[in-house]
Scaffold this active site. Structure first.
Site, PDB file in Angstrom:
ATOM      1  N   LYS A 171       0.858  -1.196   0.000  1.00  0.00           N
ATOM      2  CA  LYS A 171       0.000   0.000   0.000  1.00  0.00           C
ATOM      3  C   LYS A 171       0.891   1.242   0.000  1.00  0.00           C
ATOM      4  CE  LYS A 171      -3.907   2.036   2.581  1.00  0.00           C
ATOM      5  NZ  LYS A 171      -4.838   1.885   3.722  1.00  0.00           N
ATOM      6  N   SER A 190      -9.885   2.189   2.628  1.00  0.00           N
ATOM      7  CA  SER A 190      -8.950   2.875   1.768  1.00  0.00           C
ATOM      8  C   SER A 190      -7.969   1.956   1.051  1.00  0.00           C
ATOM      9  CB  SER A 190      -8.155   3.900   2.592  1.00  0.00           C
ATOM     10  OG  SER A 190      -7.335   3.241   3.554  1.00  0.00           O
ATOM     11  N   SER A 219     -10.437   0.039   6.875  1.00  0.00           N
ATOM     12  CA  SER A 219      -9.788   0.019   5.559  1.00  0.00           C
ATOM     13  C   SER A 219      -9.103  -1.270   5.157  1.00  0.00           C
ATOM     14  CB  SER A 219      -8.760   1.135   5.468  1.00  0.00           C
ATOM     15  OG  SER A 219      -9.421   2.329   5.166  1.00  0.00           O
TER      16      SER A 219
HETATM   17  N1  GLN Z   1     -13.517   4.876   5.767  1.00  0.00           N
HETATM   18  C1  GLN Z   1     -12.884   5.360   6.958  1.00  0.00           C
HETATM   19  C2  GLN Z   1     -12.429   6.776   6.770  1.00  0.00           C
HETATM   20  O1  GLN Z   1     -12.666   7.293   5.746  1.00  0.00           O
HETATM   21  C3  GLN Z   1     -11.754   4.471   7.363  1.00  0.00           C
HETATM   22  C4  GLN Z   1     -10.538   4.624   6.562  1.00  0.00           C
HETATM   23  C5  GLN Z   1      -9.425   3.780   7.036  1.00  0.00           C
HETATM   24  O2  GLN Z   1      -9.628   2.810   7.752  1.00  0.00           O
HETATM   25  N2  GLN Z   1      -8.222   4.193   6.679  1.00  0.00           N
HETATM   26  O3  GLN Z   1     -11.870   7.379   7.623  1.00  0.00           O
END
Ligand code: GLN
Length: 494
Positions: free
Chosen positions: A78, A157, A181
């Site tokens: 990532k 994400s 995410s």
């Molecule tokens: N969807 C959540 C956010 O937008 C979690 C994102 C994540 O876990 N990095 O903050």
């Protein structure tokens, strides 16, 4: 022979040990898959030359019999994990051109175990999002399609990581989970992923979003493959002050399938009004599978669940607004070209460099931390966080693990929820609680919805007890027999 890209990590390791194929051949097959699937936009940077070099070194280790835990296994990294000598962007223009001088601890642990890096996976900008549509490098496309061929989001994400693993471009991937995410993209792409306990995997060298909620962890196609990945990634790191000095158990060995004497909790607060019936059904089915395997199913209550999402969307932006203050055009990446004064340079750099969602979070964060609002929002959210942890601790006095759906829907079309941030935030309703409490959580693909799209079930465990999560996850996986494949791969294999 099965195509090399379709093997599990477990089987690929056997094949490499048996010299059925070389690490170089394995890397080449995956590089070819990566290049053939560029339409998915799963990678920001491809690093085939690094992969081939690492694979050659891996072959030497196999020849001399001193291979590591993941020797020769190709993975997607990532693009939030710093990589020495390779651009790291967090999918933001503000970091474009930033080449770190160091590699994240998790990335280094994988390299030390012999894993082979295929490239830097696309993601939501600074890991903020649930659909991978906030990346400055374009959306990632889910390899699963609707029956009429429409493109879907891969979740976020860690969307690039999940899409790469699901499309058989990569055997595993690094990911991070701040509010879901790892688990939500796993669910949307029909693969597995685990967010370990907070402190299990080092955050050192991972671009920070919300430091008290960020959890690095793996994505892979099977539960066992996740066990192998996490085994290599986890461990104490003195460079991360929140890293725990605890031995890492043998996760694969925990997958005994033995549910006897185990109690699994079903939290009533996760039965949301308006949740699609097929998700409810799959959840019931999951409980039934565990019961058949010998577990006792217990109704439990996590009474503060409904406050989790609002608390998360205060704490995460608050920490983000502080963490992202460092991107000022002086130290990293992008700097505005048309500024006359220092103050103007800061302001323009940040306005040009950060995407809309990131700016929204910074503004919310600065607001909830400002004098006059701090007590009403930030402190209150922290108190809720404690109550959520208390809920889990109380539940774990009676149950060993908790079963819930991973997400309230399957993957949705690109563009949906885009103009409605609140609707987008609702995606995280089942996942944010584990981040607030720091407890481990895994998503396992458990079935398909009426449109043929994957749905995941989530297993939550006690702090430091990923072993039980793997054990329960393995039982769900075995019972679900999820072997459907995304269209993108099927058309290629045919
Ligand atoms: N969807 C959540 C956010 O937008 C979690 C994102 C994540 O876990 N990095 O903050």
């Amino acid at each position: 022979m099965t195509e090399l890209t379709h093997l599990t990590i477990e089987d690929a390791l056997k094949g490499l040990k048996n010299k059925d194929f070389s690490a170089k051949e394995l890397a080449e097959a995956h590089i070819e898959a990566m290049e053939g699937a560029r339409d998915l936009n799963a990678f920001i940077v491809e690093t085939p030359e690094i992969a081939l070099k690492q694979a050659e070194e891996s072959d030497k280790r196999y020849a001399s019999g001193d291979e590591g835990l993941l020797d020769g296994i190709p993975f997607a990294n990532k693009d939030l994990f710093c990589t020495e000598g390779t651009q790291t962007t967090a999918a933001s223009k503000i970091l474009e051109g930033f080449v770190p001088q160091y590699t994240s601890t998790v990335g280094q642990n994988l390299a030390d175990a012999g894993a082979v890096m295929l490239g830097k996976a696309n993601l939501d900008q600074f890991a903020m999002g649930s659909s991978n549509t906030t990346s400055a490098f374009g959306n990632v496309i889910n390899p699963w399609k609707t029956s009429d061929g429409k493109d879907l989001v891969p979740g976020g994400s860690s969307g690039g990581s999940a899409a790469a693993v699901a499309a058989r471009i990569s055997m595993g991937a690094t990911a991070t989970d701040t509010g879901g995410s790892i688990r939500q993209p796993a669910s949307f792409c029909g693969i597995s992923g685990i967010k370990p306990t907070y402190g299990r995997c080092s955050r050192w060298g991972v671009v920070a979003f919300s430091s008290s909620l960020d959890h690095p962890g793996p994505l892979a196609r099977t539960v066992k493959d996740n066990a192998l990945m996490l085994q290599a990634m986890a461990g104490y790191d003195p460079k991360d002050s929140t890293s725990a000095n605890k031995p890492v158990p043998d996760y694969a060995a925990a997958m005994t399938g033995d549910m006897k004497g185990m109690k699994i909790g079903i939290p009533k607060e996760y039965r949301l009004d308006g949740m699609p019936e097929e998700i409810q059904k799959l959840w019931d089915q999951g409980a039934e599978w565990l019961k058949e395997a010998g577990a006792e199913i217990v109704d439990i209550s996590l009474p503060h669940t409904k406050y989790a999402l609002p608390a998360y969307y205060i704490i995460a932006p608050a920490e983000a607004s502080s963490n992202l203050a460092r991107y000022d055009g002086v130290k990293y990446g992008h700097r505005s070209k048309d500024a006359e004064t220092l103050a103007e340079m800061y302001a323009k750099t940040r306005a040009e460099g950060f995407g809309d969602e990131v700016q929204r979070r910074i503004m919310i964060g600065a607001y909830v931390l400002s004098a006059g609002y701090y007590d009403a929002y930030y402190i209150k959210a922290q108190k809720i966080r404690r109550l959520i942890l208390n809920d889990f601790e109380k539940a774990y006095e009676t149950v060993d693990a908790i079963l819930t759906p991973t997400a309230p829907s399957a993957a949705f079309p690109i563009g949906e929820n885009e103009d409605d941030p609140i609707k987008m935030y609702l995606n995280d309703v089942f996942t944010v609680t584990a981040n607030l409490a720091g407890v481990p959580g895994m998503s396992v693909p458990a079935g398909l919805d009426a449109n043929g799209l994957p749905l995941g079930l989530q297993i939550l465990g006690k702090a430091w007890d990923e072993e039980t999560v793997f054990k329960v996850g393995g039982v769900i996986e075995e019972a679900a027999q999820f072997n459907a494949m995304p269209q993108k791969v099927m058309s290629k294999a045919a």
